[in-house]
Design a protein around this motif. Structure first.
Motif, PDB file in Angstrom:
ATOM      1  N   ARG A 155     -39.749 -32.582  13.676  1.00  0.00           N
ATOM      2  CA  ARG A 155     -40.554 -33.071  14.789  1.00  0.00           C
ATOM      3  C   ARG A 155     -40.736 -31.955  15.828  1.00  0.00           C
ATOM      4  NH1 ARG A 155     -37.844 -38.016  16.104  1.00  0.00           N
ATOM      5  NH2 ARG A 155     -36.567 -36.738  17.461  1.00  0.00           N
ATOM      6  N   ARG A 156     -39.732 -31.129  15.927  1.00  0.00           N
ATOM      7  CA  ARG A 156     -39.811 -30.038  16.897  1.00  0.00           C
ATOM      8  C   ARG A 156     -40.497 -28.809  16.319  1.00  0.00           C
ATOM      9  NH1 ARG A 156     -33.616 -30.860  17.265  1.00  0.00           N
ATOM     10  NH2 ARG A 156     -33.459 -32.666  18.608  1.00  0.00           N
ATOM     11  N   GLY A 157     -41.008 -28.925  15.089  1.00  0.00           N
ATOM     12  CA  GLY A 157     -41.710 -27.788  14.493  1.00  0.00           C
ATOM     13  C   GLY A 157     -40.772 -26.713  14.007  1.00  0.00           C
ATOM     14  N   GLY A 158     -39.772 -27.099  13.244  1.00  0.00           N
ATOM     15  CA  GLY A 158     -38.828 -26.125  12.693  1.00  0.00           C
ATOM     16  C   GLY A 158     -37.547 -26.144  13.489  1.00  0.00           C
ATOM     17  N   ASP A 159     -36.478 -25.704  12.842  1.00  0.00           N
ATOM     18  CA  ASP A 159     -35.168 -25.745  13.486  1.00  0.00           C
ATOM     19  C   ASP A 159     -35.030 -24.546  14.427  1.00  0.00           C
ATOM     20  OD1 ASP A 159     -32.489 -25.569  14.140  1.00  0.00           O
ATOM     21  OD2 ASP A 159     -31.857 -26.453  12.243  1.00  0.00           O
ATOM     22  N   PRO A 160     -34.954 -24.778  15.730  1.00  0.00           N
ATOM     23  CA  PRO A 160     -34.889 -23.656  16.672  1.00  0.00           C
ATOM     24  C   PRO A 160     -33.646 -22.797  16.490  1.00  0.00           C
ATOM     25  CG  PRO A 160     -34.788 -25.769  17.846  1.00  0.00           C
ATOM     26  CD  PRO A 160     -34.977 -26.083  16.398  1.00  0.00           C
ATOM     27  N   MET A 161     -32.534 -23.407  16.048  1.00  0.00           N
ATOM     28  CA  MET A 161     -31.316 -22.607  15.892  1.00  0.00           C
ATOM     29  C   MET A 161     -31.440 -21.656  14.713  1.00  0.00           C
ATOM     30  SD  MET A 161     -28.699 -21.948  17.539  1.00  0.00           S
ATOM     31  CE  MET A 161     -27.739 -20.509  17.099  1.00  0.00           C
ATOM     32  N   VAL A 162     -32.114 -22.093  13.663  1.00  0.00           N
ATOM     33  CA  VAL A 162     -32.322 -21.199  12.519  1.00  0.00           C
ATOM     34  C   VAL A 162     -33.189 -20.010  12.953  1.00  0.00           C
ATOM     35  CG1 VAL A 162     -33.394 -20.993  10.235  1.00  0.00           C
ATOM     36  CG2 VAL A 162     -32.001 -23.005  10.785  1.00  0.00           C
ATOM     37  N   ARG A 163     -34.199 -20.318  13.755  1.00  0.00           N
ATOM     38  CA  ARG A 163     -35.085 -19.254  14.242  1.00  0.00           C
ATOM     39  C   ARG A 163     -34.297 -18.267  15.120  1.00  0.00           C
ATOM     40  NH1 ARG A 163     -38.838 -22.332  16.931  1.00  0.00           N
ATOM     41  NH2 ARG A 163     -39.535 -23.191  14.962  1.00  0.00           N
ATOM     42  N   THR A 164     -33.477 -18.797  16.009  1.00  0.00           N
ATOM     43  CA  THR A 164     -32.666 -17.946  16.892  1.00  0.00           C
ATOM     44  C   THR A 164     -31.698 -17.091  16.078  1.00  0.00           C
ATOM     45  OG1 THR A 164     -32.817 -19.508  18.730  1.00  0.00           O
ATOM     46  CG2 THR A 164     -30.949 -18.006  18.762  1.00  0.00           C
ATOM     47  N   THR A 165     -31.106 -17.698  15.041  1.00  0.00           N
ATOM     48  CA  THR A 165     -30.140 -16.967  14.213  1.00  0.00           C
ATOM     49  C   THR A 165     -30.819 -15.808  13.479  1.00  0.00           C
ATOM     50  OG1 THR A 165     -28.979 -19.062  13.908  1.00  0.00           O
ATOM     51  CG2 THR A 165     -28.321 -17.250  12.487  1.00  0.00           C
ATOM     52  N   HIS A 166     -32.022 -16.060  12.964  1.00  0.00           N
ATOM     53  CA  HIS A 166     -32.754 -14.975  12.307  1.00  0.00           C
ATOM     54  C   HIS A 166     -33.063 -13.856  13.299  1.00  0.00           C
ATOM     55  CE1 HIS A 166     -33.383 -16.236   8.183  1.00  0.00           C
ATOM     56  NE2 HIS A 166     -33.591 -17.472   8.600  1.00  0.00           N
ATOM     57  N   ALA A 167     -33.409 -14.248  14.521  1.00  0.00           N
ATOM     58  CA  ALA A 167     -33.700 -13.236  15.550  1.00  0.00           C
ATOM     59  C   ALA A 167     -32.446 -12.410  15.842  1.00  0.00           C
ATOM     60  CB  ALA A 167     -34.209 -13.903  16.820  1.00  0.00           C
ATOM     61  N   ALA A 168     -31.277 -13.084  15.898  1.00  0.00           N
ATOM     62  CA  ALA A 168     -30.017 -12.370  16.140  1.00  0.00           C
ATOM     63  C   ALA A 168     -29.726 -11.396  15.008  1.00  0.00           C
ATOM     64  CB  ALA A 168     -28.873 -13.370  16.289  1.00  0.00           C
ATOM     65  N   ALA A 169     -29.912 -11.857  13.774  1.00  0.00           N
ATOM     66  CA  ALA A 169     -29.563 -11.040  12.610  1.00  0.00           C
ATOM     67  C   ALA A 169     -30.376  -9.746  12.558  1.00  0.00           C
ATOM     68  CB  ALA A 169     -29.773 -11.851  11.327  1.00  0.00           C
TER      69      ALA A 169
END
Ligand SMILES: [Zn+2]
Length: 214
Positions: free
Chosen positions: A109-123
Motif C-alpha cells: 500500500r505504501r508502494g514498496g517496503d521503505p526499510m528494504v529501500r533504505t537498507t539497499h541505500a545503506a549497502a
C-alpha cells in the motif's frame, strides 16, 4: 507543474519542515551522533543499536518514509545507517543486512517496503556488503499499534517466516556478519522473533541496528 516538481523534489525537510530540502543538514546530524546501545523489553539475545530515539527528526523521517510515501528519504536514512554499520562492523568480514519484515499488505500500500529501500541505500556505501530481504510476515498479523509487549510477542510468534523464493542461505557467505536492520525498535518483539527464526535456519544474527528506538 509545481505539483509534479514537488513529487520529484520534496520542498520541505521531513525532519523539521525547513523549506527547500528534503532532508536538512541539522536533521542529518541527529542521525549520526550514535549509534547508541539500547535494550528493548523483549531481548533478542544480541546487541541492539539505534541511530537515535524515536522522537524528533528521526521519528518524523521514519513516519514520512513509511506512512507518507517519502521515497527520497531512503538515501539519507540509508547513509546514516551505513555510518553506524561502518563503526560497528568487524574488519575483514563480509556484511549481510537482513531487513526486518513488514506486513506485505502495508508495504504494498505504501508502494514498496521503505526499510528494504533504505537498507539497499545503506549497502551502497559499505564495501563487501549485501542485502538479503529473506523474511516475511504471514497474513493475519494484527497491526501492533496499541499492543503490550506480551501481546506483540504472541501476535508474531510463528508468523515471521523465511520466504522460500528469497531463501538467502546461499547468499550468505560463511564468515559473514549478519545484521538485522529495522526502522523502529519498540518492544523488540519483531527483532526477537526475526533473530529466532534466522537462528533456526542456521543464520546467526550478531546484532540488531535500527534507525530509531522507542
Ligand atoms: Zn531538517
Amino acid at each position: 507543474m509545481r505539483t509534479l516538481l514537488d513529487l520529484v523534489l520534496p520542498s520541505a525537510c521531513a525532519g523539521c519542515g525547513a523549506a527547500g530540502v528534503g532532508w536538512c543538514a541539522d536533521c542529518a546530524a541527529v542521525l549520526t551522533h550514535g549509534p547508541v546501545r539500547v535494550q528493548p523489553r523483549t531481548e533478542p539475545g544480541v546487541p541492539c543499536w539505534a541511530l537515535t530515539k524515536y522522537a524528533g527528526p528521526g521519528r518524523r523521517a521514519v513516519l514520512s518514509a513509511k506512512e507518507h510515501g517519502r521515497r527520497d528519504l531512503a538515501e539519507p536514512l540509508g547513509m546514516a545507517l551505513s555510518t553506524a554499520l561502518a563503526l560497528l562492523r568487524a574488519e575483514g568480514r563480509p556484511l549481510v543486512l537482513i531487513p526486518a519484515p513488514s506486513r506485505s499488505v502495508a508495504a504494498r500500500r505504501r508502494g514498496g517496503d521503505p526499510m528494504v529501500r533504505t537498507t539497499h541505500a545503506a549497502a551502497r556505501w559499505l564495501p563487501d556488503c549485501r542485502v538479503v530481504p529473506m523474511l516475511r510476515v504471514w497474513w493475519g498479523v494484527r497491526d501492533s499499534v496499541g499492543l503490550t509487549a506480551a501481546q506483540r510477542r504472541h501476535n508474531l510468534r510463528g508468523r515471521i517466516v523465511v520466504a522460500r523464493s528469497r531463501c538467502g542461505g546461499a547468499m550468505i557467505p560463511e564468515n559473514a556478519e549478519v545484521v538485522l536492520v529495522d526502522d523502529v525498535l519498540t518492544t523488540g518483539a519483531t527483532a526477537s522473533e526475526s533473530v529466532r527464526v534466522l537462528a533456526g535456519i542456521g543464520v546467526p544474527v550478531c546484532a540488531v541496528v535500527v534507525t530509531c528506538a522507542a
